[in-house]
Scaffold this motif. Structure first.
Motif, PDB file in Angstrom:
ATOM      1  N   CYS A  24       0.839  -1.208   0.000  1.00  0.00           N
ATOM      2  CA  CYS A  24       0.000   0.000   0.000  1.00  0.00           C
ATOM      3  C   CYS A  24       0.871   1.254   0.000  1.00  0.00           C
ATOM      4  O   CYS A  24       0.558   2.230  -0.682  1.00  0.00           O
ATOM      5  N   LEU A  27       2.067   1.837  -3.477  1.00  0.00           N
ATOM      6  CA  LEU A  27       1.011   2.454  -4.293  1.00  0.00           C
ATOM      7  C   LEU A  27       0.840   3.926  -3.943  1.00  0.00           C
ATOM      8  O   LEU A  27       0.617   4.753  -4.831  1.00  0.00           O
ATOM      9  N   ASP A  28       0.919   4.254  -2.665  1.00  0.00           N
ATOM     10  CA  ASP A  28       0.808   5.648  -2.231  1.00  0.00           C
ATOM     11  C   ASP A  28       1.900   6.518  -2.841  1.00  0.00           C
ATOM     12  O   ASP A  28       1.663   7.670  -3.194  1.00  0.00           O
ATOM     13  N   GLU A  31       3.143   7.485  -8.913  1.00  0.00           N
ATOM     14  CA  GLU A  31       2.252   8.317  -9.708  1.00  0.00           C
ATOM     15  C   GLU A  31       1.137   7.432 -10.265  1.00  0.00           C
ATOM     16  O   GLU A  31       1.360   6.243 -10.506  1.00  0.00           O
ATOM     17  N   PRO A  32      -0.055   7.978 -10.495  1.00  0.00           N
ATOM     18  CA  PRO A  32      -1.154   7.164 -11.015  1.00  0.00           C
ATOM     19  C   PRO A  32      -0.757   6.427 -12.300  1.00  0.00           C
ATOM     20  O   PRO A  32      -0.214   7.017 -13.227  1.00  0.00           O
ATOM     21  N   THR A  59      -6.554   1.490  -1.685  1.00  0.00           N
ATOM     22  CA  THR A  59      -5.386   2.362  -1.815  1.00  0.00           C
ATOM     23  C   THR A  59      -5.189   2.776  -3.264  1.00  0.00           C
ATOM     24  O   THR A  59      -4.933   3.947  -3.555  1.00  0.00           O
ATOM     25  N   ALA A  60      -5.316   1.820  -4.173  1.00  0.00           N
ATOM     26  CA  ALA A  60      -5.142   2.126  -5.598  1.00  0.00           C
ATOM     27  C   ALA A  60      -6.189   3.141  -6.063  1.00  0.00           C
ATOM     28  O   ALA A  60      -5.864   4.109  -6.763  1.00  0.00           O
ATOM     29  N   ARG A  62      -7.847   5.313  -4.274  1.00  0.00           N
ATOM     30  CA  ARG A  62      -7.590   6.614  -3.646  1.00  0.00           C
ATOM     31  C   ARG A  62      -6.477   7.384  -4.360  1.00  0.00           C
ATOM     32  O   ARG A  62      -6.521   8.599  -4.470  1.00  0.00           O
ATOM     33  N   ARG A  63      -5.462   6.683  -4.872  1.00  0.00           N
ATOM     34  CA  ARG A  63      -4.320   7.318  -5.533  1.00  0.00           C
ATOM     35  C   ARG A  63      -4.497   7.464  -7.033  1.00  0.00           C
ATOM     36  O   ARG A  63      -3.607   7.959  -7.711  1.00  0.00           O
ATOM     37  N   HIS A  65      -4.866   4.974  -9.320  1.00  0.00           N
ATOM     38  CA  HIS A  65      -4.336   3.855 -10.095  1.00  0.00           C
ATOM     39  C   HIS A  65      -5.480   3.031 -10.677  1.00  0.00           C
ATOM     40  O   HIS A  65      -6.570   2.987 -10.113  1.00  0.00           O
TER      41      HIS A  65
END
Length: 89
Positions: A24, A27-28, A31-32, A59-60, A62-63, A65
């Protein structure tokens, strides 16, 4: 979203909380982009695996992805459907 080079992740066994936290955090920090996560190692399916996939998905999302899971066996697919997470595959 940069889709030229997908980010690749692999869950190769029952995930420990520290493993999921590390993924996570990765992923945070990224960059997307498109994230391809190999999950064939989560068989036999268990609640820890379902929890890990749900956390990675949140998490993905939210960021920004786009997360794609690959390699799920029939038992894991059934488990995810049972918990309403079948759309992750």
């Amino acid at each position: 979203m940069d889709t030229s080079r997908p980010l690749e992740l692999r869950l190769s066994g029952p995930p420990a909380p520290i493993d999921v936290g590390r993924l996570c955090a990765l992923l945070d920090a990224a960059e997307p982009t498109v994230v391809v996560c190999e999950i064939g190692g989560l068989e036999p399916a268990g609640l820890a695996g379902v929890d890990a996939l749900a956390r990675l998905r949140l998490t993905a999302r939210r960021r920004g992805h786009r997360l794609v899971f690959t390699g799920a066996g029939p038992e894991l697919r059934e488990m995810l459907d049972l918990f309403g997470l079948g759309e992750l595959l």
